[in-house]
Design a protein around this motif. Structure first.
Motif, mmCIF file in Angstrom:
data_model
loop_
_atom_site.group_PDB
_atom_site.id
_atom_site.type_symbol
_atom_site.label_atom_id
_atom_site.label_comp_id
_atom_site.label_asym_id
_atom_site.label_seq_id
_atom_site.Cartn_x
_atom_site.Cartn_y
_atom_site.Cartn_z
ATOM 1 N N ASP A 1 0.835 -1.205 0.000
ATOM 2 C CA ASP A 1 0.000 0.000 0.000
ATOM 3 C C ASP A 1 0.871 1.257 0.000
ATOM 4 N N TYR B 1 -7.048 -8.400 -4.959
ATOM 5 C CA TYR B 1 -7.674 -8.520 -6.282
ATOM 6 C C TYR B 1 -9.055 -9.155 -6.120
ATOM 7 N N GLY C 1 -13.720 -7.489 -9.837
ATOM 8 C CA GLY C 1 -13.488 -6.498 -10.894
ATOM 9 C C GLY C 1 -12.190 -5.716 -10.747
ATOM 10 N N LYS C 2 -11.497 -5.936 -9.635
ATOM 11 C CA LYS C 2 -10.189 -5.271 -9.460
ATOM 12 C C LYS C 2 -9.110 -6.172 -10.056
ATOM 13 N N TRP C 3 -8.773 -5.933 -11.285
ATOM 14 C CA TRP C 3 -7.683 -6.680 -11.945
ATOM 15 C C TRP C 3 -7.227 -5.919 -13.173
ATOM 16 N N ASN D 1 -7.673 -2.180 -14.178
ATOM 17 C CA ASN D 1 -8.554 -1.731 -13.094
ATOM 18 C C ASN D 1 -8.099 -2.301 -11.742
ATOM 19 N N GLY D 2 -6.864 -2.753 -11.686
ATOM 20 C CA GLY D 2 -6.360 -3.430 -10.490
ATOM 21 C C GLY D 2 -6.099 -2.498 -9.314
ATOM 22 N N THR D 3 -5.956 -3.115 -8.154
ATOM 23 C CA THR D 3 -5.742 -2.390 -6.891
ATOM 24 C C THR D 3 -4.555 -1.432 -6.977
ATOM 25 N N GLN E 1 -3.226 0.096 -9.589
ATOM 26 C CA GLN E 1 -3.121 0.950 -10.777
ATOM 27 C C GLN E 1 -2.496 2.287 -10.377
ATOM 28 N N VAL F 1 -2.538 -7.412 -10.883
ATOM 29 C CA VAL F 1 -2.991 -6.624 -9.729
ATOM 30 C C VAL F 1 -2.877 -5.121 -9.987
ATOM 31 N N GLY F 2 -2.646 -4.751 -11.254
ATOM 32 C CA GLY F 2 -2.794 -3.350 -11.631
ATOM 33 C C GLY F 2 -1.515 -2.550 -11.862
#
Lengths: 238, 238
Positions: A89, A123, A126-128, A131-133, A135, A176-177
């Motif tokens: 993060d 992930y 829809g988060k991939w 559009n991943g976490t 990005q 994962v973006g």
């Protein structure tokens, strides 16, 4: 920049060790921040199982993704995993530093991905891909090889290095973006001269200090795929 | 046939578990012999380091290949590694049974390769590819996926499955001399019907009982490469 290096080599005095130490000095001298997870030094456990979680959704049948979704809800990831998630993060740039073992990452690094990249938290839903976490963040492989570059050319015996790294670049980082930067590769580190190794350190330094200007590897966007997740242009062409 | 299944799934009741149990019954009923290394059940340690060896060539600097060559000389591999090497010597057919995690094998299986496929004992000194230690033996991946087959087509979002498996097929199996059989893949096992899962078991059974008649994946031979390990035909064409 906040740079997170996940380092996977059993010998601190190795060239992988030199690359990571050099990266830390170079980046910090340029006013960037650096965190390092030295997986061997941390004795990181790469075996994904119930120990990933502080409590269990289903005691009778272990399905990792079910437990990951539950742990995401109740903040139930084991401490070693939570600590790595926080570094992910925190960072703007993720780097994997490793020796190419059997044409992939060492197991300790594969297990870091298996355990830390959890469904729900990292992930899913829809988060991939684009559009991943993660990005907007960048990721890059920095690796050493035993064999020289020619053996990893498009016509080389070991296979084309871009093909060998695709499952990691596209299947882990991009999934994962992350925007995926071209890898830094120190070829045949055990066979080359001290001068060449010094050259590798300098080249790596230049790569690190130009991260913000380095174009990412181009992949199709989610919008380029149809409802069956097939490339639209491929369908139109066929 | 002597069949060695390396099984890597944390849940015995999983479909991976069902596939391996079915394989054992089917093969033994057909008078074949089966050995299984159930890596999770064995608590196999996938972290490659000094613990691979019973004594050390160099106490100050850990270079895995140096220690592997030394261990080959003095029979100095740790007991858990020696045991796996003996099963590799014993078998005619090697099967990896695993769920596709992050477009590759789970870390516990990657580490089995990192630790067991040792330089000297298993490869090196000209023993590689079609001149490899295990020439004449066959190897096959049997895997399950989360996503359906279409997503792994040549135009699919996750990338073409043949490309994703190439580093394992060519870089692990073929590198040490195995003939590589096409993979058996049970797609989207958590999303399909009980009937479809039954169909997968039957298809796997047919694959297992026709191993001796299944053509291997075609790779160029060492003789097709020049002295720089570049494909000769590619040079001629360019």
């Amino acid at each position: 920049m906040k740079v997170f290096i996940v380092h996977a080599h059993p010998e601190p005095k190795s060239f992988n060790g030199a690359l990571t130490r050099h990266a830390k000095v170079v980046l910090e001298n340029a006013a960037h921040e650096v965190k390092i997870s030295d997986l061997y030094a941390m004795k990181f456990n790469p075996v994904s199982d119930r120990r990933n979680f502080t409590s269990q959704k289903n005691q009778d049948y272990f399905k990792q993704q079910t437990e990951e979704l539950y742990a995401t809800e109740i903040d139930g990831f084991a401490l070693d995993i939570r600590s790595e998630m926080k570094k992910l993060d925190w960072c703007d740039v993720l780097i994997f530093q490793f020796p190419l073992w059997w044409f992939s990452v060492p197991a300790i690094l594969k297990g870091w991905v298996d355990r830390v990249f959890a469904m729900g938290r990292i992930y899913g839903g829809g988060k991939w891909y684009d559009n991943g976490t993660f990005q907007g963040k960048k990721a890059m492989l920095s690796l050493t090889t035993g064999a020289p570059e020619t053996r990893y050319s498009e016509t080389g015996l070991n296979g084309f290095i871009d093909d060998l790294l695709f499952p990691i670049h596209h299947g882990i980082f991009h999934y994962v973006g992350f925007d995926v930067l071209p890898p830094f590769i120190a070829w045949a580190v055990n066979r080359v001269s001290e001068e060449q190794r010094q050259h590798y350190l300098e080249t790596y330094q230049q790569r690190l200090l130009s991260i913000d200007k380095t174009p990412a590897i181009a992949y199709p966007a989610l919008a380029d795929y149809d409802e069956n997740f097939q490339l639209k242009s491929a369908n139109e062409a066929s």
